[in-house]
Scaffold this motif. Structure first.
Motif, PDB file in Angstrom:
ATOM      1  N   LEU A  22      29.475  42.337  41.413  1.00  7.16           N
ATOM      2  CA  LEU A  22      30.429  42.754  40.384  1.00  7.16           C
ATOM      3  C   LEU A  22      31.102  41.539  39.761  1.00  7.16           C
ATOM      4  N   GLN A  23      31.555  41.698  38.523  1.00  3.34           N
ATOM      5  CA  GLN A  23      32.356  40.679  37.866  1.00  3.34           C
ATOM      6  C   GLN A  23      33.357  41.371  36.947  1.00  3.34           C
ATOM      7  N   ILE A  24      34.424  40.646  36.596  1.00  2.70           N
ATOM      8  CA  ILE A  24      35.444  41.176  35.697  1.00  2.70           C
ATOM      9  C   ILE A  24      35.480  40.301  34.454  1.00  2.70           C
ATOM     10  N   MET A  25      35.351  40.926  33.283  1.00  2.00           N
ATOM     11  CA  MET A  25      35.378  40.188  32.022  1.00  2.00           C
ATOM     12  C   MET A  25      36.693  40.431  31.301  1.00  2.00           C
ATOM     13  N   GLY A  26      37.293  39.356  30.801  1.00  2.00           N
ATOM     14  CA  GLY A  26      38.527  39.483  30.047  1.00  2.00           C
ATOM     15  C   GLY A  26      38.528  38.609  28.811  1.00  2.00           C
ATOM     16  N   ASP A  27      39.493  38.858  27.928  1.00  2.00           N
ATOM     17  CA  ASP A  27      39.709  38.061  26.712  1.00  2.00           C
ATOM     18  C   ASP A  27      38.510  38.074  25.785  1.00  2.00           C
ATOM     19  N   ASP A  28      37.936  39.253  25.574  1.00  2.00           N
ATOM     20  CA  ASP A  28      36.841  39.406  24.623  1.00  2.00           C
ATOM     21  C   ASP A  28      36.863  40.847  24.124  1.00  2.00           C
ATOM     22  N   LEU A  29      36.840  41.044  22.820  1.00  2.00           N
ATOM     23  CA  LEU A  29      36.842  42.384  22.248  1.00  2.00           C
ATOM     24  C   LEU A  29      35.475  43.050  22.342  1.00  2.00           C
ATOM     25  N   SER A  30      34.444  42.261  22.648  1.00  2.00           N
ATOM     26  CA  SER A  30      33.073  42.766  22.713  1.00  2.00           C
ATOM     27  C   SER A  30      32.529  42.639  24.137  1.00  2.00           C
ATOM     28  N   ILE A  31      31.690  43.591  24.526  1.00  2.00           N
ATOM     29  CA  ILE A  31      31.012  43.488  25.815  1.00  2.00           C
ATOM     30  C   ILE A  31      29.560  43.061  25.628  1.00  2.00           C
ATOM     31  N   SER A  32      29.269  42.442  24.478  1.00  3.70           N
ATOM     32  CA  SER A  32      27.923  41.940  24.212  1.00  3.70           C
ATOM     33  C   SER A  32      27.510  40.930  25.280  1.00  3.70           C
ATOM     34  N   LYS A  33      26.302  41.090  25.794  1.00  2.00           N
ATOM     35  CA  LYS A  33      25.776  40.146  26.781  1.00  2.00           C
ATOM     36  C   LYS A  33      25.161  38.920  26.114  1.00  2.00           C
ATOM     37  N   SER A  34      24.654  39.090  24.905  1.00  2.00           N
ATOM     38  CA  SER A  34      23.956  37.990  24.233  1.00  2.00           C
ATOM     39  C   SER A  34      24.876  37.141  23.364  1.00  2.00           C
ATOM     40  N   SER A  35      26.021  37.707  22.938  1.00  2.00           N
ATOM     41  CA  SER A  35      26.923  36.962  22.047  1.00  2.00           C
ATOM     42  C   SER A  35      28.362  37.048  22.545  1.00  2.00           C
ATOM     43  N   PRO A  36      28.670  36.370  23.642  1.00  2.00           N
ATOM     44  CA  PRO A  36      30.044  36.416  24.162  1.00  2.00           C
ATOM     45  C   PRO A  36      31.017  35.729  23.210  1.00  2.00           C
ATOM     46  N   GLY A  37      32.257  36.213  23.200  1.00  2.00           N
ATOM     47  CA  GLY A  37      33.273  35.602  22.365  1.00  2.00           C
ATOM     48  C   GLY A  37      33.670  34.235  22.898  1.00  2.00           C
ATOM     49  N   PRO A  38      34.270  33.391  22.071  1.00  2.00           N
ATOM     50  CA  PRO A  38      34.612  32.020  22.476  1.00  2.00           C
ATOM     51  C   PRO A  38      35.661  31.943  23.578  1.00  2.00           C
ATOM     52  N   ARG A  39      36.475  32.985  23.733  1.00  2.00           N
ATOM     53  CA  ARG A  39      37.528  32.956  24.747  1.00  2.00           C
ATOM     54  C   ARG A  39      37.148  33.704  26.019  1.00  2.00           C
ATOM     55  N   ARG A  40      35.981  34.295  26.061  1.00  2.00           N
ATOM     56  CA  ARG A  40      35.622  35.170  27.192  1.00  2.00           C
ATOM     57  C   ARG A  40      35.820  34.471  28.531  1.00  2.00           C
ATOM     58  N   GLN A  41      36.436  35.213  29.468  1.00  2.00           N
ATOM     59  CA  GLN A  41      36.627  34.734  30.834  1.00  2.00           C
ATOM     60  C   GLN A  41      35.933  35.702  31.796  1.00  2.00           C
ATOM     61  N   ILE A  42      35.338  35.146  32.839  1.00  2.00           N
ATOM     62  CA  ILE A  42      34.678  35.956  33.869  1.00  2.00           C
ATOM     63  C   ILE A  42      35.326  35.670  35.215  1.00  2.00           C
ATOM     64  N   GLY A  43      35.743  36.715  35.902  1.00  2.00           N
ATOM     65  CA  GLY A  43      36.341  36.567  37.218  1.00  2.00           C
ATOM     66  C   GLY A  43      35.448  37.142  38.306  1.00  2.00           C
ATOM     67  N   LYS A  44      35.445  36.494  39.457  1.00  2.00           N
ATOM     68  CA  LYS A  44      34.682  36.981  40.605  1.00  2.00           C
ATOM     69  C   LYS A  44      35.559  37.857  41.481  1.00  2.00           C
ATOM     70  N   VAL A  45      34.974  38.937  41.975  1.00  2.00           N
ATOM     71  CA  VAL A  45      35.721  39.891  42.792  1.00  2.00           C
ATOM     72  C   VAL A  45      35.794  39.408  44.234  1.00  2.00           C
ATOM     73  N   ARG A  46      37.017  39.308  44.749  1.00  2.00           N
ATOM     74  CA  ARG A  46      37.224  38.874  46.130  1.00  2.00           C
ATOM     75  C   ARG A  46      37.455  40.052  47.070  1.00  2.00           C
ATOM     76  N   LYS A  47      38.157  41.069  46.579  1.00  2.00           N
ATOM     77  CA  LYS A  47      38.502  42.192  47.442  1.00  2.00           C
ATOM     78  C   LYS A  47      38.836  43.406  46.581  1.00  2.00           C
ATOM     79  N   ILE A  48      38.534  44.604  47.095  1.00  2.00           N
ATOM     80  CA  ILE A  48      38.911  45.842  46.425  1.00  2.00           C
ATOM     81  C   ILE A  48      39.716  46.703  47.397  1.00  2.00           C
ATOM     82  N   VAL A  49      40.779  47.314  46.887  1.00  2.00           N
ATOM     83  CA  VAL A  49      41.659  48.119  47.739  1.00  2.00           C
ATOM     84  C   VAL A  49      41.969  49.441  47.032  1.00  2.00           C
TER      85      VAL A  49
END
Length: 306
Positions: free
Chosen positions: A103-130
């Motif tokens: 799993l990953q968490i995407m932030g700071d992008d209005l689009s969920i395009s896989k081929s054309s990510p926005g310039p500010r897109r951030q990806i976070g790695k999941v450490r724990k779910i509760v």
């Protein structure tokens, strides 16, 4: 039992799946390669502009397939993701810890395009779910969960954590919803305004008929037309840039007499705060731990001398 999206991923020559439960929502259509081609989205929405929805994130597989929404929330100086519990369950069981790297968490992008990510897109790695300890996959009561990342996202001019509301929702209040539930033609974030529907109406015999949990509320319109939908699950419903609820479930999307159901974030403030505190508390240093460390350092020091 909730319906679900099941996505298979090839890892180390073996197929693993990540599944996002999607209760009582229409299902997406996939190509043979596993890419989403059709998936219902926010009904009656418009395309969001930068900064319209500061805290929204996309919960995805590591292949970039969108599963659910979430909200980057802040309590004091701590930050984490709030979502729906059903988004992190597999066949009514919590996603195993060994699968979190899928799993990953995407932030700071209005689009969920896989081929054309926005310039500010951030990806976070999941450490724990509760998930909430009382969450029920059958009734969808207490449909709320926390996701902790390896490291926090970076605040920008268009993206940042938001506060959970410090007061309860009021009937007929106007709130905002947002989500990426997509069609083949659009992968952009959509937003819309909805009104809080009085419980006695939306939980009555001609609507959800008693199925709305005690810590949930309805929002939309009894006339239909504006609603969250599959793919929007777990995302936030906000008022004045504060999180008032989490997208939980619905009967169809935008149907007359069936407004969407949202977990009431305000009523879970104590649980959210306690969960964050427990996650951020370091284990206490006991006398035995001190003695053990002293012994280890003494042994290292002795070796360095001789």
């Amino acid at each position: 039992m909730a319906n679900s999206i099941r996505i298979y991923i090839l890892v180390d020559s073996e197929f693993h799946f990540v599944q996002c439960a999607v209760p009582r929502r229409p299902q997406p259509v996939y190509e043979s390669e596993g890419n989403i081609t059709v998936s219902p989205r926010i009904v009656g929405g418009i395309t969001a502009q930068e900064g319209d929805v500061r805290g929204i994130v996309s919960i995805q597989t590591i292949k970039g397939n969108h599963c659910c929404g979430g909200t980057w929330i802040r309590f004091g100086n701590r930050s984490q993701i709030l979502t729906a519990a059903h988004c992190i369950f597999v066949d009514d069981q919590l996603i195993p810890e060994s699968f979190l790297h899928l799993l990953q968490i995407m932030g700071d992008d209005l689009s969920i395009s896989k081929s054309s990510p926005g310039p500010r897109r951030q990806i976070g790695k999941v450490r724990k779910i509760v998930p909430h300890p009382q969450y029920s996959p059958d009734t969808l009561h207490d449909d709320i969960a926390m996701i902790f990342l390896d490291k926090p996202f970076k605040e920008t001019s268009t993206f940042g954590s938001i506060q959970v509301a410090d007061e309860n929702v009021v009937d007929n209040q106007t709130c905002s919803i947002a989500g990426w539930g997509t069609t083949a033609k659009s992968i952009e974030l959509l937003i819309a305004n909805v009104s809080v529907v009085p419980r006695e109406i939306c939980n009555g015999a001609h609507s959800h008929d008693g199925k709305v949990g005690p810590h949930a509320f309805c929002a939309g319109s009894m006339h239909g037309g504006t609603d969250t939908c599959q793919g929007d699950s777990g995302g936030g419903i906000t008022r004045q840039n504060r999180l008032v609820g989490v997208v939980s479930w619905g009967r169809g999307c935008g149907r007359k007499t069936f407004p969407g159901i949202y977990t009431n974030a305000y009523e879970y403030r104590d649980w959210i705060e306690k969960t964050i505190q427990l996650e951020n508390v370091s284990p206490p240093i006991t006398q035995s731990t001190v003695l053990m460390l002293a012994t280890v350092f003494a042994a290292i020091f002795a070796r360095s001398i001789f």
